[in-house]
Design a protein around this motif. Sequence first.
Motif, short mmCIF file in Angstrom:
data_model
loop_
_atom_site.label_atom_id
_atom_site.label_comp_id
_atom_site.label_asym_id
_atom_site.label_seq_id
_atom_site.Cartn_x
_atom_site.Cartn_y
_atom_site.Cartn_z
N ARG A 185 11.86 0.24 8.80
CA ARG A 185 12.35 1.16 9.83
C ARG A 185 11.94 2.61 9.52
O ARG A 185 11.64 3.38 10.43
CB ARG A 185 13.87 1.07 9.93
N HIS A 186 11.95 2.98 8.24
CA HIS A 186 11.56 4.34 7.90
C HIS A 186 10.06 4.54 8.10
O HIS A 186 9.63 5.63 8.48
CB HIS A 186 11.95 4.65 6.45
N LEU A 187 9.27 3.51 7.87
CA LEU A 187 7.84 3.61 8.13
C LEU A 187 7.58 3.82 9.62
O LEU A 187 6.76 4.68 10.02
CB LEU A 187 7.15 2.34 7.64
N VAL A 188 8.29 3.08 10.45
CA VAL A 188 8.16 3.26 11.90
C VAL A 188 8.66 4.64 12.32
O VAL A 188 8.09 5.28 13.22
CB VAL A 188 8.93 2.15 12.64
N PHE A 189 9.70 5.10 11.67
CA PHE A 189 10.26 6.42 11.98
C PHE A 189 9.25 7.53 11.68
O PHE A 189 9.09 8.47 12.48
CB PHE A 189 11.54 6.63 11.17
N CYS A 190 8.53 7.42 10.56
CA CYS A 190 7.50 8.41 10.24
C CYS A 190 6.37 8.41 11.27
O CYS A 190 5.89 9.47 11.69
CB CYS A 190 6.94 8.14 8.84
N GLU A 191 5.95 7.24 11.68
CA GLU A 191 4.89 7.16 12.69
C GLU A 191 5.36 7.71 14.03
O GLU A 191 4.58 8.35 14.75
CB GLU A 191 4.43 5.71 12.83
N ARG A 192 6.62 7.49 14.36
CA ARG A 192 7.14 8.01 15.61
C ARG A 192 7.20 9.53 15.59
O ARG A 192 6.88 10.20 16.58
CB ARG A 192 8.53 7.43 15.89
N GLU A 202 0.65 10.31 5.84
CA GLU A 202 0.31 9.45 4.71
C GLU A 202 1.11 9.82 3.46
O GLU A 202 1.54 8.95 2.71
CB GLU A 202 -1.19 9.55 4.42
N ASP A 203 1.31 11.13 3.26
CA ASP A 203 2.12 11.55 2.11
C ASP A 203 3.57 11.06 2.24
O ASP A 203 4.19 10.64 1.25
CB ASP A 203 2.10 13.07 1.97
N ALA A 204 4.10 11.12 3.45
CA ALA A 204 5.47 10.64 3.67
C ALA A 204 5.58 9.14 3.43
O ALA A 204 6.58 8.66 2.88
CB ALA A 204 5.92 10.99 5.09
N GLU A 205 4.55 8.40 3.81
CA GLU A 205 4.58 6.96 3.57
C GLU A 205 4.46 6.63 2.08
O GLU A 205 5.09 5.69 1.59
CB GLU A 205 3.44 6.30 4.35
N LYS A 206 3.64 7.40 1.36
CA LYS A 206 3.50 7.15 -0.07
C LYS A 206 4.78 7.46 -0.84
O LYS A 206 5.05 6.84 -1.87
CB LYS A 206 2.34 7.99 -0.63
N GLU A 207 5.55 8.42 -0.35
CA GLU A 207 6.79 8.77 -1.04
C GLU A 207 7.83 7.65 -0.99
O GLU A 207 8.76 7.63 -1.80
CB GLU A 207 7.38 10.04 -0.42
N LEU A 208 7.68 6.74 -0.06
CA LEU A 208 8.65 5.65 0.04
C LEU A 208 8.63 4.75 -1.19
O LEU A 208 9.66 4.27 -1.64
CB LEU A 208 8.37 4.82 1.30
#
Length: 813
Positions: free
Chosen positions: A305-312, A370-376
């Motif tokens: 859900r957080h991955l989808v949230f970042c893309e949104r 991409e940076d936000a996704e890597k931080e997960l």
Amino acid sequence: TDCVEAARVLVKLKQFGVDNSTAAARSVLKLVFSQEPHVKQAAIEACDELYLASDGQGQGPRFAAVKLANLAGTSNLGELASLEVCLRELARDGRLSPDGAIVQALWVDAADTEKSFTRRAAALDALRMCKDDANETSAQILAKRADVVSQCLSDAMLAAGTEKIHSGRGAAILARSACAALAQCRPADAGPFCLDSNVFVGLARVLHPKSPLSGKAWFPCAEQALLAVYALHPDPESWCAKLIKSHAAATFGAKVTTTNSVDNKEATDEGEEENDEEPNVNDFSNVSGTALSRFLWMLGECAVRHLVFCERLARTVRRARIARDRVAHAAAESAVQKDDNAATGEEAALAAALGQGAVAEDAALDNAREDAEKELLGFSKKNKKILGGVIAAYAPIVVQLCGNEHVIKGAPVVRGAAVAALSRLMALDMDFCETHLPLLFTRVKDERDVHARAAITVALGDLAFRFPNALEPWTEHLYGTKEWGNALRDSSSKVRQHSVTVLAHLVLNDMMKVKGHISAMARCLEDEDPRVSSVARLFFAELAKKHGNPIYNLLPDLLSRLSSDAEISEDAFERIMSRLCRFIDKEKQADALADKLVQRFPEASRTESAKAARDISFCVSQLKISEKAFKKFTESWKLYEECLYDAKTTQNFQSMFAKVKRVSKSTEFKQFIDEFDAKMSEAHAEKAAAYNVSARAEGKEEVEVIRVENEEEEADAEAQDDKEKEPEVDKEVGDNDGAETVKDEKDKPVKKEKEVQEKEEEGGEDVSDDGEDDDEEENDENAGKVNVVEEEVKPATKARASSRSSRSRATKA
């Protein structure tokens, strides 16, 4: 069209109350996904007539609301998807107004506490389907009555917590429907809800570790609740981080203070802080299976859900930038038209046309995402301290659980939750995915539960869609290896259906290269489950429509792999290849493919079995080749001459000759085909006889021979066929003349000559007519035997027999 007329007939049958018309009328709604506009419109009109219009007996909007709620509450997933599209189209056209009587009646049913939970849930589902973001008025259907939806959720959780007798499974159903409705309460252009909203209290009751929803009913409710949190909460990341910590504390037995109240605020927003003591995550001895499965599910679902949230968020920023650039470009054009600061206006217009600034902003936006996704799943060092997110902190636990022996041999719910969490975490980072792909494929190999194997198959498809390069070395395992027996070779039809659907999606969307493993998909054309075979047929039909027709390039390799597969019978092989060869509809492709296949006969002739030559000849016979390709085939005689000892191979070639002859309009070319057919028949007889001599000497099984009959045998056979068609003669006449029929056949031609000479001397009668009459009498007396008549007596008969001398009849040697 017929489809539209059939839909109208089914609507009338349902309106007249004909037996078994309900299910048929529901199937009409699926036509809304048709590519034909008039067919799609027919489905929408059918929905309007069946479920929204009055029955003409005084039953108005209230009755329509009941019908709509009943349909939403009793439909399967496919019917619900069709109904949702139909209702949104009706709302977009204004025929289903948000302030209309039908919608108001649905709200009354949803808020009525005297109604059953399932009825209230069905009303909420119907209202959720009526929302259309493209229509500003329709988008406000749920937003205006969010308090009613929140009250429905509170009623469901209260009933589940107090264990009301009448609640049963209905409480979970109402809770799920309420959470799904809350997830769509926020319009596209509206901001998030306030932190003190009662909506988050109800969502916290669902997602709390001590949620009153028991068993597997908790998982679908929690899924919709998380969707609502990320759609409505202003800071869903911190909210879910606290939620994951509370689940970890409840699972691994940390000494934290918890209360039995399900609406405490520390799991939601500005509540009290959690205890700093970390749970002991390495000890699984006293861990509850229910708590562990919920923790694993929550960790994996929050990650996705957080991955989808970042893309949104990235899409929102990009849309805002595009709108800003559009306004700036319009302002620049306006300035140029007014000749006010023309030089500056021209430079701005040129910069906007070239996209200066937009490219840089897009690149910066992509880097930030991409940076936000890597931080997960990543860790960073700051002030000699290692910092990372909550998901990254608990990721090693998931990996350890997937390899834990007690978990592997334990309950299927825990085992499935662990593998599902691992697959979701792998979707966050490519490096993490490549590292743990072997573990995931090992788990799907050893998994005993059918539902878990099917879920892992879908997860692997998602990973292949997100990281195609990482999954490319594992393509063979995605199709299913013979040794492992999974995916397309799984013993469960459910797993095979999921596998063929996922692979079809990946291949048709160019996320996976079409290689030789596609033969496993071709095997599914003959699957015993009709659902699997229908998806496989649809896949190859869509694949043939792609540019260049990939089946043309795949067919030679498919032939080799399917022919060497011992699990496929000869009849199944012929059905598969016959279907695939139909997609080669271009003459040039058919000619080139036939030439490629003919080149394989020398290798096939060196094998001990004739199966390879049979399969190749069958595929050649299924192609629609031209006259030029046929002449080239005849010139390649030396390539397949050694394979003609097999009767099946020769018969395949002869069927190809018949097809080419049927299409050809040239008499000379047809004669050429007949001559080549005779040549092949003679060669077959010689090769088969030589093979049988060698087979008898070596103790092998002999082959069947197609024998070519001579002139007289062909005429005898045709006369016998004609005799069988004649009516039977009287038995008494046959008995009286029985003695006369038993005569020496050698005297018949001599007597015939004498009779002809006597008639010639008399010269008064026509010889040919008398000969034909005599022939009929002798045919009756001799029970169908054909007499050999001299050329001057019956020239027409002999010419007709000679024209049929090239035909052959299959017999045993």
